[in-house]
Design a protein around this motif. Sequence first.
Motif, short mmCIF file in Angstrom:
data_model
loop_
_atom_site.label_atom_id
_atom_site.label_comp_id
_atom_site.label_asym_id
_atom_site.label_seq_id
_atom_site.Cartn_x
_atom_site.Cartn_y
_atom_site.Cartn_z
N ARG A 159 1.46 -1.57 -0.23
CA ARG A 159 -0.13 -0.06 -0.09
C ARG A 159 0.63 1.51 0.28
O ARG A 159 2.12 1.32 0.95
N THR A 161 1.41 5.56 -0.30
CA THR A 161 0.40 7.16 -0.43
C THR A 161 1.24 8.04 -1.25
O THR A 161 2.10 7.48 -1.44
N ILE A 222 -13.44 10.86 -2.76
CA ILE A 222 -13.56 9.12 -2.01
C ILE A 222 -14.65 8.56 -2.35
O ILE A 222 -14.10 7.68 -2.29
N THR A 324 -6.82 8.27 1.09
CA THR A 324 -5.40 8.75 1.75
C THR A 324 -4.70 10.18 1.81
O THR A 324 -4.65 10.26 2.70
N ARG A 329 -1.94 14.96 7.58
CA ARG A 329 -2.06 13.53 8.66
C ARG A 329 -0.59 13.16 9.27
O ARG A 329 0.05 13.33 8.78
N PRO B 287 -8.57 3.32 7.32
CA PRO B 287 -8.35 3.96 6.00
C PRO B 287 -6.58 3.28 5.76
O PRO B 287 -6.34 2.71 4.62
N MET B 288 -5.84 3.97 6.34
CA MET B 288 -4.31 3.66 6.34
C MET B 288 -3.53 2.38 5.61
O MET B 288 -2.92 1.86 5.95
N ALA B 289 -5.17 1.27 6.49
CA ALA B 289 -4.27 -0.18 6.16
C ALA B 289 -5.80 -1.06 5.84
O ALA B 289 -5.54 -2.38 5.69
N GLY B 290 -6.12 -0.44 4.75
CA GLY B 290 -6.79 -0.46 3.46
C GLY B 290 -8.63 -0.75 3.83
O GLY B 290 -9.38 -1.39 3.28
N PHE B 293 -12.79 4.25 4.72
CA PHE B 293 -13.64 5.72 5.13
C PHE B 293 -15.69 5.68 5.28
O PHE B 293 -15.62 5.15 4.32
#
Lengths: 410, 410
Positions: A159, A161, A222, A324, A329, B287-290, B293
Amino acid sequence: MDLSPSYLVGHPPLRITDAAPIPDADTGYYPHARMRLLPASGAWREGDDPGDRRFVHLGTQVLESGDSLDVTVAYETWGELNEDRSNAILLCHALTGDSHVRSEDGTEGWWPGIVGPGRAIDTDRYFVVVPNVLGGCQGTTGPASRHPDGKPWARRFPRLTVRDQVHTEKALMDHLGVPYWHLVAGASAGGHRVMEWPATYPDHVEQFAVLVSAPETTAEQIAYAHQQILAIKLDPAWRGGDYYDAPAGNGPHAGLGLARAIAHTTYRCPTELDTRFDRTPQEGEDPMAGGRFSVQSYLDYHGYKLAARFDANSYLTLTETMLTHSIGRGRGGVDRVLSEMTARALVVAVDTDRLFHPADQARLAEALPGCEGLVTIHSDHGHDGFLVENDQVTDLLSGFLQGESPRAVS
Amino acid sequence: MDLSPSYLVGHPPLRITDAAPIPDADTGYYPHARMRLLPASGAWREGDDPGDRRFVHLGTQVLESGDSLDVTVAYETWGELNEDRSNAILLCHALTGDSHVRSEDGTEGWWPGIVGPGRAIDTDRYFVVVPNVLGGCQGTTGPASRHPDGKPWARRFPRLTVRDQVHTEKALMDHLGVPYWHLVAGASAGGHRVMEWPATYPDHVEQFAVLVSAPETTAEQIAYAHQQILAIKLDPAWRGGDYYDAPAGNGPHAGLGLARAIAHTTYRCPTELDTRFDRTPQEGEDPMAGGRFSVQSYLDYHGYKLAARFDANSYLTLTETMLTHSIGRGRGGVDRVLSEMTARALVVAVDTDRLFHPADQARLAEALPGCEGLVTIHSDHGHDGFLVENDQVTDLLSGFLQGESPRAVS
């Protein structure tokens, strides 16, 4: 029906009849015989013609997720770095763009009217660097690249960013011996990286220009991204991401095409759709008998075009970075980060953009200490106005680079 | 996270946590275990509880396509037809609505606050008729109904138009002994039928009220409809339309759910999405791990809810009627038809509607000889404002029925 009007400068001609339909309403979804000729992935692969790409192996990068990734970047450059190394410009391409911002003769690329000798971003004067983004599919490490086991990463790809992507671009900058960017510029998803650059490396960005983009993604964006992710994963040919060995025509083209159709509708605006297409039937088809209207064919054709040049897993990976995206953040929030972003800044909206709303961009311009105010492009083409309105973009960028007040060139 | 605020009057409470996610990013699209409990189709079938539905077999109808169809209509009525048969009102439900506009006690239905004793459409005074639309899936003949061979019609179901649907409603009117409608009213896709009624049967419509709708579909609306059609057909569980015998959980729920997610985004508006959801993660997800939201979960949940109560083939059939909708077809064009439509008319827009643009509705109001001018509902909820803003809709409809000038009640 030839839909290649003059405002599509920089795009290949859109000849909708090329997308000749094969009515197939009951058994298949995609009425496009040529889709069956496409390889399973449109990714560039080792052994393919590199074109003007150069490659640099940057080594292991630790990602925001904690994963490590061995990174190679494909990039192109124009012009020369000057003696005091003060003239480097980084251009960040949008979601499905790549390093090919212009060809040698300026007839191809995604921004050929803006970049080149004597253009707004004058390659006689500036050293222009355009990397393919991390997670992309045109030479930079992405899901279609080889895992250490020799097979494609596919959905094993970590994943990413937007920050990871900017860290990669910083490593490329170091490799090129560039001490700082005179300008970082980009639009749409490219603007996400533009916003991350001064937030992450404030000492390495002298100025930045962000067009039709934002410091963080909105709920509506989103929602659109979510639909596109669902579309690709719904395609049985996606096969959980393991489609690279599928025969031609058996890649997740339909899912990627639908994702593009959803996205493309957000890139244009209702008045344009109604003016260009209205309720005209597609040539040779009868909507009363199950045929398409021309706007349906137009969306199908954009889906086809993307499937021919892009990789579905890359589309997922890059769309997930958009979900994201927030420069705030872990840094005390967007407002705080923006208030500390003192580099000179140009913020550009398109008045008919329904994906990145002008009102949001007005707030961004207001929040940036180094911005003299929002500049608005007038366009009948919505978000894609940044690709269409070359004259206005030229005026804005060349004026900004010459130190003029943005308001003056609006 | 309970998302059942007061403005969702008339909707069942939206409790997003009901849609508890099962992270399933790699192998499946729909992170919703309960989806696997759903029958392949949400259509009402013979043998199911009819609720308040009545049924009438109207016999063979010749369709605009030239095909013939044996038609049964499910409908509900409230109130009594008066002695001179002058008090009948036809309400046309929207795309996925049905005959159940309100329950006996007013706690359920799609417009319970508007219809009932003492309400804007006063069932103590009017005889209110609400049929399920032709091609629907709640009792009226549609793709889930039995073909003469005893199996579901599925994709053998003939292509329908809005005019076919109105012809069916006229046959129902005749069956009920109603000589003319005192009022025909409806919103959104229901408004398509409202517009067809005075164009097709001018002597049988005394007045009509069209909310957030149009005399023909725009290119942009065709684009959105196209995406939704593609989404359903992309789902492998759609199986070319032959999914009725699939086990629970194996219907085209994911495709129908994605179609709904696309549609639902057009039904709401960006400020609402940003205000309600912003960038809040769904409870229990990262959301940072899939993870998702909350706006993603919201769209998934609306997809799930529709899959539980609707039929994918009906969704296709009805969406196709929207593509071809034009009251001007074969009649010299929309402008001409509108200019001859002299019945008293109420045209209502929602100021934040991005699917049926207020400017288009202003043009409609202007073009209708029997309309005193556009009336605009103020809402933060976009197109769905017609379901949300009960007080404003009540004022408008009751004023119109009492003979007031629409401008006065705005």
